[in-house]
Enzyme design. Structure first.
Site, mmCIF file in Angstrom:
data_model
loop_
_atom_site.group_PDB
_atom_site.id
_atom_site.type_symbol
_atom_site.label_atom_id
_atom_site.label_comp_id
_atom_site.label_asym_id
_atom_site.label_seq_id
_atom_site.Cartn_x
_atom_site.Cartn_y
_atom_site.Cartn_z
ATOM 1 C CD GLU A 178 -2.826 1.441 0.475
ATOM 2 O OE1 GLU A 178 -2.471 1.539 -0.718
ATOM 3 O OE2 GLU A 178 -3.987 1.650 0.847
ATOM 4 C CG ASP A 179 -0.920 4.765 -1.538
ATOM 5 O OD1 ASP A 179 -1.569 4.183 -0.642
ATOM 6 O OD2 ASP A 179 -1.454 5.526 -2.356
ATOM 7 C CG ASP A 225 -5.574 9.116 6.376
ATOM 8 O OD1 ASP A 225 -5.428 9.431 7.572
ATOM 9 O OD2 ASP A 225 -6.139 9.861 5.555
ATOM 10 C CG PHE A 227 -3.521 15.441 0.957
ATOM 11 C CD1 PHE A 227 -4.355 14.401 1.346
ATOM 12 C CD2 PHE A 227 -3.216 15.578 -0.384
ATOM 13 C CE1 PHE A 227 -4.886 13.523 0.417
ATOM 14 C CE2 PHE A 227 -3.743 14.711 -1.332
ATOM 15 C CZ PHE A 227 -4.587 13.686 -0.928
HETATM 16 P P1 IMP Z 1 -7.228 4.912 4.756
HETATM 17 O O1 IMP Z 1 -8.274 3.924 4.363
HETATM 18 O O2 IMP Z 1 -7.807 6.055 5.537
HETATM 19 O O3 IMP Z 1 -6.039 4.299 5.456
HETATM 20 O O4 IMP Z 1 -6.751 5.601 3.423
HETATM 21 C C1 IMP Z 1 -5.763 5.089 2.642
HETATM 22 C C2 IMP Z 1 -5.875 5.650 1.262
HETATM 23 O O5 IMP Z 1 -6.210 7.048 1.285
HETATM 24 C C3 IMP Z 1 -4.524 5.577 0.566
HETATM 25 O O6 IMP Z 1 -4.417 4.397 -0.168
HETATM 26 C C4 IMP Z 1 -4.554 6.794 -0.321
HETATM 27 O O7 IMP Z 1 -5.157 6.465 -1.554
HETATM 28 C C5 IMP Z 1 -5.435 7.780 0.378
HETATM 29 N N1 IMP Z 1 -4.649 8.793 1.119
HETATM 30 C C6 IMP Z 1 -4.606 8.973 2.446
HETATM 31 N N2 IMP Z 1 -3.792 9.982 2.772
HETATM 32 C C7 IMP Z 1 -3.294 10.460 1.612
HETATM 33 C C8 IMP Z 1 -2.363 11.511 1.286
HETATM 34 O O8 IMP Z 1 -1.812 12.234 2.137
HETATM 35 N N3 IMP Z 1 -2.107 11.680 -0.037
HETATM 36 C C9 IMP Z 1 -2.671 10.915 -1.016
HETATM 37 N N4 IMP Z 1 -3.522 9.931 -0.751
HETATM 38 C C10 IMP Z 1 -3.829 9.700 0.549
HETATM 39 MG MG MG Z 2 -4.491 4.445 -2.436
#
Ligand code: IMP
Ligand code: MG
Length: 184
Positions: free
Chosen positions: A103-104, A107, A156
């Site tokens: 995963e990138d 969050d 972000f």
């Molecule tokens: P989570 O489900 O809240 O953990 O969100 C994860 C996904 O949100 C990542 O795979 C990203 O696609 C997106 N995301 C969360 N934070 C960022 C950020 O700072 N920049 C770009 N994409 C983000």
């Molecule tokens: Mg993503």
């Protein structure tokens, strides 16, 4: 949305190409060691992890199978809603296999939580997760991933695969996006 040119919209660079390359190398070595006795399925979560994934795979020594999965989270682009939709499934049968999800960024952790629940139901031997960036203040410990590139503050970021509204993925570094780009 006020996109100008991709370099201009960056407040500052958080991780340079060189810093990323070094950390990806280290993660690759860790993963090589973890799977030295097995052939893992290494799955990329599209599209954000794509660049990290292709670099990371080249730092993993030994046999592995590559595969891709695509999910989209509903809601605004700069915030995760936690409601996840599967767009493209794995092609590989993971029953009895060691699975590593790439995963990138983590969050809220809800995307990974959803995916892990879904994939555990297919009875893999193990599931591990690796993410390049970890917004550690935004999720609880137990929701986190197994291997992490860099911890970051709640800000972000874009570049190296990460986007805002599907822009900026091609920046070779990771930078903090100027607030005026995504605030109305
Ligand atoms: P989570 O489900 O809240 O953990 O969100 C994860 C996904 O949100 C990542 O795979 C990203 O696609 C997106 N995301 C969360 N934070 C960022 C950020 O700072 N920049 C770009 N994409 C983000
Ligand atoms: Mg993503």
């Amino acid at each position: 949305m006020h996109i100008t040119n991709e370099q201009n919209d960056i407040e500052y660079i958080l991780f340079s190409e060189e810093q990323i390359r070094q950390r990806v190398k280290e993660l690759g070595a860790e993963i090589t060691e973890l799977y030295k006795d097995s052939v893992p399925v290494v799955a990329c979560i599209l599209k954000g992890a794509s660049i990290f994934y292709t670099d990371l795979c080249r730092e993993i020594k030994g046999h592995m199978n590559m595969d891709f999965i695509s999910v989209s989270s509903y809601g605004k682009a700069a915030q995760s809603s936690g409601v996840v939709k599967l767009i493209k499934d794995l092609d590989t049968n993971i029953e009895g296999r060691d699975l590593l999800i790439v995963e990138d960024i983590i969050d809220s952790g809800l995307t990974l939580k959803y995916l892990k629940e879904l994939l555990y139901s297919r009875k893999p031997k193990s599931i591990r997760t690796v993410c390049l960036l970890d917004k550690h203040e935004c999720h609880s410990e137990e929701i986190g991933c197994d291997l992490k590139g860099f911890p970051i503050e709640n800000q972000f970021v874009v570049g190296y695969g990460l986007d805002y509204a599907n822009y900026y993925r091609n920046l070779p570094y990771i930078g903090v996006l100027k607030k005026e780009v995504y605030s109305d």
